[in-house]
Design a protein around this motif. Structure first.
Motif: not given
Length: 438
Positions: A119-120, A123-124, A127
């Protein structure tokens, strides 16, 4: 008590990338090196930790190059979903069905940690896609990544290839193996001892048993069919300080590695066989002199060790033998001399007449093989690396031998190294025969 910023998603992501997976892998490695040798998952913890460090470094180095930075994140996310989440979920029956190999619950942490990390990373990627501010008509990093992941995942599921004209597919139906997954082997219990022959010489013997048979009293009421293996190429190797922490060819981290018969052990022993492997006299960890290969005294040892095997509680009286090259020759010799005490022999690449097949094939001295054999066996008997000044051996073999192994494995409980006395090496006998034939 920590500042609020410490609980940000970025801070948590750095904690995940830097601490949690490596702590999980370290705990898994420690468990695999313990007496019970239980693993957390089917994943090798050392390469997994190294991969995390490499990815973290790549993400840091490419932060100024958004497209490359995003693509690195996409590739890592693909691998994380495939190998870090789906693999463990599909292996759930393996973890629950093999308590002798895996902890019953620890594997559940792996998909949870990897899902959070995925998930992280997602998100990156989003972005990066937003910072690029590409127009809607053009492909974004995220769209390219999604397509790449679908292609990668589809390819990994199929893995189909055109059948070759010549294959090793057996024409008979082979029995199913107990190996839980492709490339994953179950742990076995190894015991080692010295056997004293009738002339006082001690031979090093390793016995491999199924974990479920060795550790549960109820199973010991019945013996096991036994594979009897005799070799002059080290029955077992001692791993170096580097080698003991990594899985080698499916074999878990540990103190030893059976280079000569690893596949026999991983295939037979978990399926309910015992495996006995012996350093013949004058080789490996065994004592004794060695004037020539396959001497009459050495062949007497075969029968004495066989008698010992047949008397052991792990053996049910049914014994098979065999191997490749020299190990196959010993299998043929002991089968012929055993007078019915061996029920099966599988001989692979085993010369029937050493002089004609190897020494002088077609009447031509095979000096290339004889010289290389002399280097290899002399170094083996001295427990030293091969002195390959002419670069005749594969570089991969020399690299693995130098970095991952540390000579022959000693017998448990022995603090001093056995010394073998090679005497007149076997290649000298072949050389004399060459001269005798002119």
């Amino acid at each position: 008590l920590l500042p609020r910023s410490k609980f940000s998603l970025v801070g948590t992501g750095r904690l995940w990338m830097g601490t949690s997976p490596r702590a999980f892998n370290a705990a898994s490695l420690a468990s695999m090196l313990s007496d019970r040798r239980l693993a957390f998952t089917v994943t090798d913890p050392v390469p997994a930790s190294i991969l995390l460090l490499v990815v973290r470094a790549l993400l840091g180095w490419t932060e100024s190059f958004l497209v490359v930075h995003g693509l690195v994140a996409v590739v890592f996310l693909s691998s994380l979903v495939h190998k870090g989440i789906l693999l463990h979920l599909s292996a759930a029956p393996v973890y629950s069905g093999h308590p002798e190999a895996y902890h019953a619950w620890a594997w559940m942490l792996a998909p949870l940690l990897n899902s959070f990390g995925g998930g992280l990373i997602l998100r990156k990627i989003l972005a990066v896609d937003q910072r690029l501010d590409w127009s809607s008509e053009r492909w974004s990093v995220f769209r390219i990544g999604a397509l790449a992941w679908l292609l990668f995942f589809s390819w990994s599921l199929t893995g189909a290839a055109e059948p070759a004209l010549c294959t090793d597919t057996p024409f008979f139906t082979a029995p199913a193996s107990s190996a839980p997954m492709e490339g994953v082997s179950l742990p076995v219990e190894r015991r080692s001892t010295y056997l004293t022959m009738s002339d006082g010489v001690r031979l090093a013997v390793d016995v491999y048993l199924p974990v479920w048979w060795a550790r549960e009293e109820a199973h010991r009421q019945e013996g096991l069919p036994t594979f009897f293996h005799l070799t002059r190429y080290h029955r077992n190797e001692k791993r170096s300080w580097i080698g003991r922490y990594v899985s080698l060819f499916g074999d878990r981290p540990g103190d030893t590695f059976n280079m000569r018969s690893l596949h026999y052990i991983s295939r037979f022993v978990p399926d309910g066989y015992a495996f006995v492997t012996v350093d013949v006299r004058g080789t490996g960890a065994s004592f004794g002199s060695r004037p020539v290969d396959l001497s009459p005294r050495e062949q007497e040892d075969y029968l004495e060790v066989l008698d010992w095997v047949l008397q052991q509680p792990f053996c049910n009286g049914r014994v098979g033998t065999g191997g490749i090259s020299y190990d196959g020759i010993t299998g043929a010799l002991v089968s012929a001399a055993a007078r019915g005490r061996i029920q099966a022999a599988a001989l692979l690449f085993t010369p029937a007449d050493i002089f004609k097949d190897i020494g002088l094939p077609g009447g031509v001295p095979c000096t290339g093989f004889v010289d290389l054999y002399a280097k290899f066996t002399t170094a083996s008997e001295r427990n030293e690396p091969v002195n390959d000044v002419d670069n005749e051996l594969p570089s991969s073999f020399k690299l693995v031998s130098a970095w991952l192994f540390d000579g022959v494995a000693p017998v448990h409980g022995e603090t001093s190294e056995p010394t073998s006395t090679p005497g007149c090496p076997a290649h000298g006998v072949l050389a004399l025969k060459f001269c005798g034939r002119g």
